[in-house]
Each structure stands twice: as C-alpha cells, then as structure tokens.
Design an enzyme around this catalytic site. Sequence first.
Site, PDB file in Angstrom:
ATOM      1  N   ALA A  63       0.878  -1.283  -0.021  1.00  0.00           N
ATOM      2  CA  ALA A  63      -0.671   0.205   0.490  1.00  0.00           C
ATOM      3  C   ALA A  63       1.020   1.001   0.146  1.00  0.00           C
ATOM      4  O   ALA A  63       2.098   1.120   0.281  1.00  0.00           O
ATOM      5  CB  ALA A  63      -1.156  -0.122   1.408  1.00  0.00           C
ATOM      6  N   GLY A 102       0.533  -5.477   0.777  1.00  0.00           N
ATOM      7  CA  GLY A 102      -0.457  -5.070  -0.249  1.00  0.00           C
ATOM      8  C   GLY A 102      -0.792  -5.877  -1.404  1.00  0.00           C
ATOM      9  O   GLY A 102      -1.091  -5.934  -2.200  1.00  0.00           O
ATOM     10  N   GLU A 105      -0.687  -9.184  -1.102  1.00  0.00           N
ATOM     11  CA  GLU A 105      -2.001 -10.035  -1.409  1.00  0.00           C
ATOM     12  C   GLU A 105      -2.556  -9.419  -2.513  1.00  0.00           C
ATOM     13  O   GLU A 105      -3.748 -10.365  -2.770  1.00  0.00           O
ATOM     14  CB  GLU A 105      -2.787  -8.603   0.061  1.00  0.00           C
ATOM     15  CG  GLU A 105      -2.049  -8.724   0.918  1.00  0.00           C
ATOM     16  CD  GLU A 105      -2.431  -7.751   2.356  1.00  0.00           C
ATOM     17  OE1 GLU A 105      -2.506  -6.582   1.966  1.00  0.00           O
ATOM     18  OE2 GLU A 105      -3.731  -8.281   3.626  1.00  0.00           O
ATOM     19  N   GLU A 125       3.988  -5.923   7.537  1.00  0.00           N
ATOM     20  CA  GLU A 125       3.485  -4.977   7.551  1.00  0.00           C
ATOM     21  C   GLU A 125       3.383  -4.654   9.185  1.00  0.00           C
ATOM     22  O   GLU A 125       3.365  -3.864   9.627  1.00  0.00           O
ATOM     23  CB  GLU A 125       1.845  -4.585   7.387  1.00  0.00           C
ATOM     24  CG  GLU A 125       1.258  -5.212   5.713  1.00  0.00           C
ATOM     25  CD  GLU A 125       1.573  -6.256   5.424  1.00  0.00           C
ATOM     26  OE1 GLU A 125       2.696  -6.425   5.411  1.00  0.00           O
ATOM     27  OE2 GLU A 125       1.133  -5.691   4.519  1.00  0.00           O
TER      28      GLU A 125
HETATM   29  N1  CAA Z   1       4.595   3.467   0.243  1.00  0.00           N
HETATM   30  C1  CAA Z   1       4.860   5.250   0.007  1.00  0.00           C
HETATM   31  N2  CAA Z   1       6.244   4.584  -0.343  1.00  0.00           N
HETATM   32  C2  CAA Z   1       7.416   3.492  -0.368  1.00  0.00           C
HETATM   33  C3  CAA Z   1       6.712   2.897  -0.079  1.00  0.00           C
HETATM   34  C4  CAA Z   1       4.996   1.950   0.037  1.00  0.00           C
HETATM   35  N3  CAA Z   1       4.797   1.046   0.576  1.00  0.00           N
HETATM   36  N4  CAA Z   1       7.890   1.688  -0.067  1.00  0.00           N
HETATM   37  C5  CAA Z   1       8.659   1.790  -0.931  1.00  0.00           C
HETATM   38  N5  CAA Z   1       8.070   3.333  -0.611  1.00  0.00           N
HETATM   39  C6  CAA Z   1       9.393   4.951  -1.239  1.00  0.00           C
HETATM   40  C7  CAA Z   1      10.742   5.343  -0.122  1.00  0.00           C
HETATM   41  O1  CAA Z   1       9.750   6.117   1.010  1.00  0.00           O
HETATM   42  C8  CAA Z   1      11.291   5.259  -0.768  1.00  0.00           C
HETATM   43  O2  CAA Z   1      11.436   6.783  -1.067  1.00  0.00           O
HETATM   44  P1  CAA Z   1      12.083   8.289  -1.505  1.00  0.00           P
HETATM   45  O3  CAA Z   1      13.323   7.512  -3.134  1.00  0.00           O
HETATM   46  O4  CAA Z   1      11.493   9.289  -1.440  1.00  0.00           O
HETATM   47  O5  CAA Z   1      12.705   8.139  -0.176  1.00  0.00           O
HETATM   48  C9  CAA Z   1      11.472   4.856  -2.480  1.00  0.00           C
HETATM   49  O6  CAA Z   1       9.982   4.245  -2.130  1.00  0.00           O
HETATM   50  C10 CAA Z   1      12.781   3.679  -2.375  1.00  0.00           C
HETATM   51  O7  CAA Z   1      12.636   3.017  -1.092  1.00  0.00           O
HETATM   52  P2  CAA Z   1      13.688   2.657  -0.483  1.00  0.00           P
HETATM   53  O8  CAA Z   1      14.746   3.552  -0.977  1.00  0.00           O
HETATM   54  O9  CAA Z   1      13.179   1.772   0.439  1.00  0.00           O
HETATM   55  O10 CAA Z   1      14.294   1.451  -1.935  1.00  0.00           O
HETATM   56  P3  CAA Z   1      14.946   0.161  -1.765  1.00  0.00           P
HETATM   57  O11 CAA Z   1      15.045  -0.159  -3.545  1.00  0.00           O
HETATM   58  O12 CAA Z   1      15.819   0.516  -1.402  1.00  0.00           O
HETATM   59  O13 CAA Z   1      14.106  -1.041  -1.444  1.00  0.00           O
HETATM   60  C11 CAA Z   1      11.157  -2.249  -1.113  1.00  0.00           C
HETATM   61  C12 CAA Z   1      12.229  -1.199  -1.355  1.00  0.00           C
HETATM   62  C13 CAA Z   1      12.121  -2.777  -0.457  1.00  0.00           C
HETATM   63  C14 CAA Z   1      10.504  -2.060  -1.400  1.00  0.00           C
HETATM   64  C15 CAA Z   1      11.240  -0.779   0.447  1.00  0.00           C
HETATM   65  O14 CAA Z   1      11.021   0.555  -0.447  1.00  0.00           O
HETATM   66  C16 CAA Z   1      10.612  -1.244   0.710  1.00  0.00           C
HETATM   67  O15 CAA Z   1      10.350  -2.235   1.422  1.00  0.00           O
HETATM   68  N6  CAA Z   1       9.193  -0.773   1.011  1.00  0.00           N
HETATM   69  C17 CAA Z   1       7.905  -1.148   2.326  1.00  0.00           C
HETATM   70  C18 CAA Z   1       7.245  -2.276   1.628  1.00  0.00           C
HETATM   71  C19 CAA Z   1       6.583  -2.685   2.499  1.00  0.00           C
HETATM   72  O16 CAA Z   1       6.248  -2.175   3.922  1.00  0.00           O
HETATM   73  N7  CAA Z   1       4.671  -2.625   2.367  1.00  0.00           N
HETATM   74  C20 CAA Z   1       4.581  -2.632   3.547  1.00  0.00           C
HETATM   75  C21 CAA Z   1       2.693  -1.431   3.453  1.00  0.00           C
HETATM   76  S1  CAA Z   1       1.532  -1.835   4.125  1.00  0.00           S
HETATM   77  C22 CAA Z   1       0.200  -2.044   3.692  1.00  0.00           C
HETATM   78  O17 CAA Z   1       1.075  -2.595   2.055  1.00  0.00           O
HETATM   79  C23 CAA Z   1      -0.692  -2.511   4.418  1.00  0.00           C
HETATM   80  C24 CAA Z   1      -1.759  -3.338   3.959  1.00  0.00           C
HETATM   81  O18 CAA Z   1      -1.834  -4.428   3.972  1.00  0.00           O
HETATM   82  C25 CAA Z   1      -2.745  -3.039   2.263  1.00  0.00           C
END
Ligand code: CAA
Length: 697
Positions: A63, A102, A105, A125
């Site tokens: 998400a 998400g 999911e 999450e």
């Molecule tokens: N939402 C919004 N922005 C996100 C994001 C997300 N889920 N995931 C990453 N970003 C953004 C980061 O903030 C970053 O932005 P900036 O360049 O402006 O700083 C950019 O994307 C790149 O991210 P990283 O610097 O972390 O890049 P990376 O290649 O080192 O890692 C990644 C990539 C493994 C996807 C890492 O970003 C990550 O772990 N992201 C979060 C994953 C996560 O927690 N997902 C669950 C979300 S909650 C959810 O999904 C709820 C649900 O059940 C519905």
Amino acid sequence: MSDAVGYDTEGRIAVLTIDNPPVNALGIAVREGIVAQMDRAAADADVDAIVLLGAGRTFPAGADIREFDQPTREPHLIAVVDHLDTIEKPIVAAIHGTALGGGLELALGCHFRVASPTARMGTPEVNLGIFPGAAGTQRLPRVAGLDHALELIVLGKPIDAARAKDYGIVDGIIEGDLRAGAVAFASTVVADGTPRKISSEPRAGIGTPEDHAENIEKYRDLANRRMRGQDSPHQALDSVVDGLKMPYDEAVAADRKRFEACKNSDQSKALRYAFFAERDASKIPDIGKEVAPRDIASAGVIGAGTMGRGIVVSLADSGFPVTVVETSQEAIDTGLAEIGKTYDAMVQRGRIDAAEKDARMARITGAVGFDALADADLVIEAAFEDLNVKKEIFAKLDGVAKPGAVLATNTSYMDIDAIAAATSRPGDVIGLHYFVPANAMRLLEVVRPAKAAPDAIATGMALAKKTGKVGVLARVCHGFIANRSRLPLVREATFLVEEGASPARIDAVLTGLGMPMGPLAVSDLSGLDVSWRMRLSLADQHDPEVRYMHLADRMCELGRFGIKAGKGWYTYEEGSRRPTPDPETEAIAIEVAKEQGTARRDISDDEIRERCLYAAINEGAKILEEGIAARASDIDVMWLHGFGYPRWRGGIMYTADEIGLAEIHDRVCAFHAEHGKQWAPSALLARLAEEGGSFTG
Ligand code: CAA
C-alpha cells in the site's frame, strides 16, 4: 482513466501493467486502475485470461504508506482484492522485485502466481505497526497453510521465490522473460481448462485454533522476544486465529476494525516515521544524486583489533577484497584466526555454509606495514583512540595510498579535521564510525570533516548501503551525533547511582521504555575503562562548572571494569554475562557521595526516566542547532540502530515531540537550576517550546 495501470494484449491474453514508480505502491490511482482494467479485460470478448505485472523494478511493494495519514479513498485495497474473485477469466500475477504487504495480498487475490527467480515476497506490515489489512491474514493461510502464514505475517520477514514455491504461494518460477513466461502460463491454464483458484474459499483441513495451539503459542512467544513491547504482531496473530473461527466475510469485517485501530495507534505512527526517517537519512541536503560515489574495488583496514576485525568481516561479507594491516605478523595471525572463528560461528548457526566461509576468508589478506594498502580504493583506520597516533597513521598513509583513495578513520569521537590536516589530501578524508560488533550492527555514522569532498562523503554513504547498513551523516564535534547524544544519558545514570538509586532500578526504568538493556548493564558489557581513559585523556579540557563523573572514575580505580573484570556496576559469576546487583557498588556510591557532598535520597522512577532521557534529548537539540545533524530524524535513526531504542517509539527526538517540547523544556530548566551547567537548555529547544513547535514535524 488513470494511466497508472496499462492495458495491452498478447494474442488472447490481456496484460495489465501497474506503473507507479518507484515501487508501484498501491495508491488510489493504481487501485482504481486495477478495477477498471480488470473489468475491461473481463468484458473483452477477445481475451481469455489476464496477466497482472509491475513496470520497472518491482511488483507492488505494498500500500502507499504516505496515504495512511490521509482520509482513505475508495476503493480500499481489500475491495480491489475481493473484486478479483468475481472476474471469471483466470488472472495470473507475474511477480518480480518485491511483492510486499498489499502487493502480495493483491497477488493472493489473483488466481495463479508466477515469479522471477530473484523475486522476494512477504508481509512486512508488522514493522509498520499494522498487519496485512487486505485479507492477507485470511487468504495466506488458505494458500500456504497456517504455519507458513504465521511465519510470514507475525514475523514480517520476506522470503525468496524458491521458498514461496515450496510454501505453495507461487505456482511456477519463470526463468528468463517474466512477461512472456506469464503469458505462456496463462495460455496453458486456458488450454487445459484449469479451474481458477479462489483464495477466499474455505480450505479443507485448515484446522481450528485448538489444532494449532502449539504453533500459535510459538509465534506469540517469538513476537514477544523479537518485537518486545510491540502490539502489531499480536494483532496480526489474533486476526489469523479469527480466520480459523469465522467465515471469510466475517473475519474480513473484523479485520477492518482492527486494522483501522492499528493504523491510528501511536506505535504505528512512530514506526511509519522510522521507515521514512531511515530513507531520509540517505539524503544529504547539499550533495545530490548527481554526485557519484567513487568506485570501490578493494579496501584496506588498519588494525586487527575487535573493531578492525568486525570491519574486515563486514567488507568481506559484502564481497569486497580486503587487506588488513598490522604492525607484526603475530598480530596478523591472531587477527585472521579470530576472523576465522567469527565465520565458524556463522557456519555453526547455519547462517552460511563451509564453502561460503572459505569464499569470504579468501577475500581477506593480512599484511605487515602500509605498503600493502597502495592499491586500495578505500582504507579504514581502526587503530588505538589516540589523536597523535591517528595523525601519524594518516601522514604515513598519505605517502602510500593511491590518488583518489578514500581515507577513513573509525574514531568514535576525535577531531577528524585535525586528522585530515595531517595529510596533503584532506578532501579524501572522512569518518566511518562503526559500532561493535561492526559486522553485525546496522548503523554506520559517516562523518563529514570541513574539507571532505562531496564524492568522498557519497562514497561513505554508498558503502553503508552496499554493506547492508544504515548510513547517517554527522559533522565533526566531540562524539559526533551518536556518542555525543548518548553520553548525557550515561552521565545522568551514574549521577543517579551516586544520589541513591540502584543500578538495577535505573536499568529497569530504561528497559521499561523498551530498550533491550539498561545503560549501566551496557557499560559493564562494553567496559567502563573505555570512557574512563577518554575522560583521563581530556582531563585538561574539563569545565570545572560541569559536574564530573567521580563515581565512574572510582569504579575503574577499583578495577571494576565490567564483565571482563567480573565486576562493574554489577557483579558477574565466572563465565556469565548475567548481572547480579552488588552491595559493594552501593557502598562505593555512598563513599563518593560523601566525598562530593552529594545528598543521597529516594529517587522516583519518573525522575530516573526524565533525567536520563531528557538529558539526551537536550543534547540532541544542541546537535541539531549546531548543524552537526542535518535533521532531527537522523539522530533518531542513530538511536534505533546504534542503541536499540525501541522502533515503535520512533527515536528520542520523536519521543520528545510526543511528550511535548514545552514539558521537556520546563523539566530541563528545573534540572539546570538543581544540577548545574551540564543541563543548560538548548536554545533550539527553548525556541520550539515557546513557539509550540516540534523537532520532527
Ligand atoms: N509506500 C510509499 N512509499 C514507498 C513505499 C510504500 N509502500 N515503499 C517504498 N517507498 C518509497 C520510499 O520511501 C523511497 O522514497 P524516496 O526515494 O522518496 O525516499 C522509495 O520508495 C524507494 O524506497 P527504498 O529507498 O526503500 O528503496 P529500496 O530499493 O532500498 O527498497 C523496498 C525497496 C524493499 C520496496 C522498500 O522500500 C520497502 O521495504 N518498502 C516498504 C514495503 C512495505 O512495508 N510494504 C507494506 C506496506 S503497508 C501495506 O501494504 C498495508 C496493507 O496491508 C494494505
């Protein structure tokens, strides 16, 4: 229609491509786009099946976390996922990069899943204080079985494609072109008439909570141990267990309420703050992406002591050839033998196999003398903490190192400008402050001396990323950000012992905040003599108006160096690291208090908490106002990764904002009046308190 989800066809297969850089997060435009394009494909008479994939580097990584602070807009992700159940043509998710939260999911809502061999997937999450809120807690157990689902959902660690295949999460691994492979897979499904697999449907034999009682207990226990004090893993577990008791629709409705409560909790807000704080830390205001880091093909390390060895292992673990130099062959032999033992322990714990140990050891070369460093692109000095020794080393290194090599010192507090001035190339000199054990601790404090070239700093930050660490930038001052902001906490802890609180009580108050160990137990572990030697070496700079740590000195004068001496603030049985309260410590404290005219009294837990925490916050504010830290969140990231501050509290500066800066300022002023100059309030804290401002907002 939004162009966040593209539509094209290959033969009779529709290909839907999610395109929302950088990570294809499932924001409102993507959610609307998926529903619209799925409906289009469903209605298209020339389409038999649908492939859903992500453009660029990844399948959706979750998400859009930034939307969590805004009013939610429909369709919710859960509605999007449920909508896939109603599409009567087979849908194949084609996963590359990271299908997280998400994103996974969404893939679970598809009827089939294929993945690239390098894809990773999971439900992280809980690390954001929530749980899979788009029915992942219901669909994953039905797809992968309860045990695997609990592992992914409660612990939040992603798995690779091969494991996902074992768990039944993906139906096939596609070597080569993922899109072509997914289209071929979809065509086969159509040709074979394979029925759609709807993951919300009941799974035969999934069992009851009673059937899984042992496993449920196991994961509750793991959650308590690995994420102490954190609520989300327990909410995640409860949600999965609900799914064993209720039909899908009811469980999803219960989840919805639970999810909203989690999302709005203080813990989730702090964890989301920590997520973005870590990413912000990599951004240096005046060094943009156009400044390329220098190439590091090989590295050198000066010194094979505890710190040097840890740095060598960290570099070798990340694939760098590394030369470690010492002053004698004997020191090299001992150092390499110890490094071998570190790898043996990794093999024993199953973290690497014997072949991998050999490969890593093969990257490490020992040598006597600096000549062996002539080809290194990066040299990290990890010698004795003595400014003159370091200056001498850098002057010598200057004569040997190749032009353009980055020359780094691992000092934890010294004046790196002075060290840089000992060379003819101060632009190449930076600080790389590792934490013990350097191969395991994730924090790397990258220190920027006044004359450091931007690309030398960019190299330090890039090194952090390449070695799996969180790099945070600091300017030069005594102790930089990490140690300087923590010292006041330790200082207050020792004063509190002198004033009448027991070490065990002080440590209990701080572990009660969620820290893994109290400051006095940590001092025993790292050795009281380390800061004692530093105090002695700086004795001539001590401001007589600032209260001095007489008790800590006395402990060292009595040989109470901590665990290695069998006694420090606590006492330790031979070979044990378990601290036992020691009445002798109290006797020494009484004696020192008498000598210093310190009144001993009953001290409340609140005072212990405020003295320790607010002293660190006040110093953090000074670090910020002096520009040593670029932003308050950088200080927080240091505390999360350097000192085990609970992630669900965000960090000390975030905690300060939560408490309210006016309250903190009042208490700092009161302590200033009572305890003297070391409590002088930060001007920034005073101003923000007055304006009703915050450090991190
Ligand atoms: N939402 C919004 N922005 C996100 C994001 C997300 N889920 N995931 C990453 N970003 C953004 C980061 O903030 C970053 O932005 P900036 O360049 O402006 O700083 C950019 O994307 C790149 O991210 P990283 O610097 O972390 O890049 P990376 O290649 O080192 O890692 C990644 C990539 C493994 C996807 C890492 O970003 C990550 O772990 N992201 C979060 C994953 C996560 O927690 N997902 C669950 C979300 S909650 C959810 O999904 C709820 C649900 O059940 C519905």
